[in-house]
Design a protein around this motif. Structure first.
Motif, PDB file in Angstrom:
ATOM      1  N   VAL A 114       0.838  -1.194   0.000  1.00 39.33           N
ATOM      2  CA  VAL A 114       0.000   0.000   0.000  1.00 39.33           C
ATOM      3  C   VAL A 114       0.875   1.248   0.000  1.00 39.33           C
ATOM      4  O   VAL A 114       0.592   2.229  -0.703  1.00 39.33           O
ATOM      5  CB  VAL A 114      -0.949  -0.001   1.216  1.00 39.33           C
ATOM      6  CG1 VAL A 114      -1.692   1.332   1.308  1.00 39.33           C
ATOM      7  CG2 VAL A 114      -1.932  -1.155   1.115  1.00 39.33           C
ATOM      8  N   LEU A 115       1.975   1.211   0.754  1.00 40.73           N
ATOM      9  CA  LEU A 115       2.894   2.345   0.793  1.00 40.73           C
ATOM     10  C   LEU A 115       3.555   2.560  -0.563  1.00 40.73           C
ATOM     11  O   LEU A 115       3.722   3.711  -1.005  1.00 40.73           O
ATOM     12  CB  LEU A 115       3.964   2.122   1.859  1.00 40.73           C
ATOM     13  CG  LEU A 115       4.988   3.248   2.051  1.00 40.73           C
ATOM     14  CD1 LEU A 115       4.298   4.552   2.410  1.00 40.73           C
ATOM     15  CD2 LEU A 115       6.023   2.851   3.103  1.00 40.73           C
ATOM     16  N   HIS A 128       2.241   1.879  -3.482  1.00 39.90           N
ATOM     17  CA  HIS A 128       1.225   2.489  -4.352  1.00 39.90           C
ATOM     18  C   HIS A 128       1.069   3.980  -4.029  1.00 39.90           C
ATOM     19  O   HIS A 128       0.941   4.805  -4.937  1.00 39.90           O
ATOM     20  CB  HIS A 128      -0.112   1.764  -4.186  1.00 39.90           C
ATOM     21  CG  HIS A 128      -0.153   0.397  -4.780  1.00 39.90           C
ATOM     22  ND1 HIS A 128       0.215   0.138  -6.082  1.00 39.90           N
ATOM     23  CD2 HIS A 128      -0.510  -0.798  -4.251  1.00 39.90           C
ATOM     24  CE1 HIS A 128       0.073  -1.161  -6.335  1.00 39.90           C
ATOM     25  NE2 HIS A 128      -0.357  -1.743  -5.238  1.00 39.90           N
ATOM     26  N   TRP A 129       1.096   4.316  -2.745  1.00 38.08           N
ATOM     27  CA  TRP A 129       0.939   5.711  -2.357  1.00 38.08           C
ATOM     28  C   TRP A 129       2.112   6.540  -2.854  1.00 38.08           C
ATOM     29  O   TRP A 129       1.939   7.648  -3.376  1.00 38.08           O
ATOM     30  CB  TRP A 129       0.816   5.812  -0.843  1.00 38.08           C
ATOM     31  CG  TRP A 129       0.626   7.227  -0.380  1.00 38.08           C
ATOM     32  CD1 TRP A 129      -0.537   7.939  -0.339  1.00 38.08           C
ATOM     33  CD2 TRP A 129       1.657   8.114   0.077  1.00 38.08           C
ATOM     34  NE1 TRP A 129      -0.302   9.217   0.118  1.00 38.08           N
ATOM     35  CE2 TRP A 129       1.032   9.355   0.377  1.00 38.08           C
ATOM     36  CE3 TRP A 129       3.029   7.982   0.263  1.00 38.08           C
ATOM     37  CZ2 TRP A 129       1.753  10.436   0.857  1.00 38.08           C
ATOM     38  CZ3 TRP A 129       3.751   9.068   0.745  1.00 38.08           C
ATOM     39  CH2 TRP A 129       3.113  10.277   1.037  1.00 38.08           C
ATOM     40  N   ARG A 130       3.322   6.018  -2.707  1.00 36.34           N
ATOM     41  CA  ARG A 130       4.506   6.728  -3.189  1.00 36.34           C
ATOM     42  C   ARG A 130       4.481   6.890  -4.700  1.00 36.34           C
ATOM     43  O   ARG A 130       4.903   7.923  -5.230  1.00 36.34           O
ATOM     44  CB  ARG A 130       5.761   5.983  -2.755  1.00 36.34           C
ATOM     45  CG  ARG A 130       6.075   6.111  -1.272  1.00 36.34           C
ATOM     46  CD  ARG A 130       7.225   5.201  -0.881  1.00 36.34           C
ATOM     47  NE  ARG A 130       7.635   5.412   0.509  1.00 36.34           N
ATOM     48  CZ  ARG A 130       8.399   4.582   1.192  1.00 36.34           C
ATOM     49  NH1 ARG A 130       8.864   3.474   0.596  1.00 36.34           N
ATOM     50  NH2 ARG A 130       8.720   4.842   2.441  1.00 36.34           N
ATOM     51  N   TRP A 131       4.013   5.863  -5.388  1.00 37.05           N
ATOM     52  CA  TRP A 131       3.907   5.937  -6.848  1.00 37.05           C
ATOM     53  C   TRP A 131       2.940   7.049  -7.251  1.00 37.05           C
ATOM     54  O   TRP A 131       3.243   7.850  -8.143  1.00 37.05           O
ATOM     55  CB  TRP A 131       3.450   4.582  -7.386  1.00 37.05           C
ATOM     56  CG  TRP A 131       3.107   4.568  -8.833  1.00 37.05           C
ATOM     57  CD1 TRP A 131       3.938   4.782  -9.892  1.00 37.05           C
ATOM     58  CD2 TRP A 131       1.813   4.311  -9.399  1.00 37.05           C
ATOM     59  NE1 TRP A 131       3.250   4.673 -11.078  1.00 37.05           N
ATOM     60  CE2 TRP A 131       1.950   4.390 -10.799  1.00 37.05           C
ATOM     61  CE3 TRP A 131       0.564   4.010  -8.857  1.00 37.05           C
ATOM     62  CZ2 TRP A 131       0.869   4.181 -11.673  1.00 37.05           C
ATOM     63  CZ3 TRP A 131      -0.504   3.793  -9.713  1.00 37.05           C
ATOM     64  CH2 TRP A 131      -0.341   3.891 -11.101  1.00 37.05           C
ATOM     65  N   LEU A 132       1.790   7.104  -6.593  1.00 34.89           N
ATOM     66  CA  LEU A 132       0.831   8.166  -6.897  1.00 34.89           C
ATOM     67  C   LEU A 132       1.422   9.540  -6.590  1.00 34.89           C
ATOM     68  O   LEU A 132       1.302  10.472  -7.388  1.00 34.89           O
ATOM     69  CB  LEU A 132      -0.455   7.961  -6.093  1.00 34.89           C
ATOM     70  CG  LEU A 132      -1.376   6.835  -6.556  1.00 34.89           C
ATOM     71  CD1 LEU A 132      -2.459   6.576  -5.519  1.00 34.89           C
ATOM     72  CD2 LEU A 132      -2.008   7.175  -7.899  1.00 34.89           C
ATOM     73  N   ARG A 133       2.107   9.665  -5.456  1.00 33.42           N
ATOM     74  CA  ARG A 133       2.672  10.952  -5.040  1.00 33.42           C
ATOM     75  C   ARG A 133       3.822  11.386  -5.939  1.00 33.42           C
ATOM     76  O   ARG A 133       3.896  12.563  -6.343  1.00 33.42           O
ATOM     77  CB  ARG A 133       3.156  10.844  -3.596  1.00 33.42           C
ATOM     78  CG  ARG A 133       3.752  12.140  -3.036  1.00 33.42           C
ATOM     79  CD  ARG A 133       4.537  11.864  -1.761  1.00 33.42           C
ATOM     80  NE  ARG A 133       5.706  11.012  -2.024  1.00 33.42           N
ATOM     81  CZ  ARG A 133       6.475  10.507  -1.054  1.00 33.42           C
ATOM     82  NH1 ARG A 133       6.182  10.733   0.218  1.00 33.42           N
ATOM     83  NH2 ARG A 133       7.528   9.765  -1.366  1.00 33.42           N
TER      84      ARG A 133
END
Length: 258
Positions: A208-209, A211-216
């Motif tokens: 999940v982290l 994916h969040w970093r990828w989005l950010r």
């Protein structure tokens, strides 16, 4: 066949994004193919520019390529047409026009289908019909105009994150090496067959982290940049130039196909 004048056309993938050399230059599948073709008298140009659509390549890259009188042209394009929201009809028309133009001056032309990366992208389901249209158009145009088809649509590597860079869109060094193997195989040129061998083990699943970093770090900055450029009338790729605008011998410190 002994190719002497190789020209690559296309977008960021043909430019070599996310396949970095130690000195910061981009390598990519086209440089790897050139290295495999390298022989006395061989020369190579790469006119690809990141962000360019097929209709832009037609007016920007084709005239320059024609003047170089190549005996081999390899075209990788269409991804930006898909992501820019072009209609299926526009994509089919652009693919046909581009392949028709390139085959009119080069005796050997190779073109690609695209792997279905829609599952990697936000709102990817909207992209899938356009990817399918592009691939169908490339197959039809290759058959119609006598181009070699490098068909990677069903390549299983699309499901292995190790073949892709941080943005999950551009190829990693492993991905570019694999794509070079597909090109050389289609051309009937000997190459290291390990380039097409499956990677050992499995890629670590994204958390999940992750994916969040990828989005950010990847998705949101690109979305912001595209929106801003659209507002000011700027096109992706504006301000960039081809890395090898003229036919020239390979001059890398080491052979890049390794």
């Amino acid at each position: 066949m002994n190719y002497q004048r190789f020209v690559a056309l296309g977008d960021s993938c043909a430019e070599g994004l996310d396949d970095l050399l130690p000195d910061g230059r981009y390598r990519g599948w086209a440089d790897r193919v050139a290295s495999a073709l390298d022989a006395p008298g061989f020369r190579y140009a790469n006119l690809a520019v990141r962000g360019r659509r097929l209709d832009q390549m037609l007016v920007e890259q084709v005239p320059s390529a024609t003047a170089l009188e190549p005996d081999l042209v390899v075209l990788f394009g269409g991804g930006n047409d898909v992501m820019s929201g072009a209609t299926q009809e526009q994509i089919a028309e652009r693919a046909d026009a581009m392949v028709r133009a390139v085959t009119s001056f080069a005796p050997t032309v190779a073109v690609f289908t695209l792997s279905d990366i829609s599952h990697r992208m936000p709102f990817g389901r909207r992209m899938r019909p356009r990817i399918e249209t592009l691939n169908s158009a490339m197959r039809t145009a290759a058959a119609r105009y006598g181009a070699i088809l490098v068909d990677v649509e069903t390549d299983e590597c699309v499901h292995d994150s190790r073949y892709f860079g941080p943005d999950r869109l551009h190829l990693s060094s492993l991905g570019h090496r694999r794509l070079a193997g597909h090109v050389l195989s289609a051309l009937g040129i000997p190459f290291d067959e390990s380039w097409l061998a499956p990677l050992e083990g499995r890629a670590a699943p994204a958390s999940v982290l992750d994916h969040w970093r990828w989005l950010r770090d990847q998705v949101l900055p690109v979305a912001y940049s595209r929106t801003r450029n659209k507002l000011i009338g700027r096109q992706p790729g504006d301000g960039f130039v081809p890395k090898r605008p003229e036919l020239a011998p390979l001059t890398w410190p080491q052979r890049v196909a390794r």
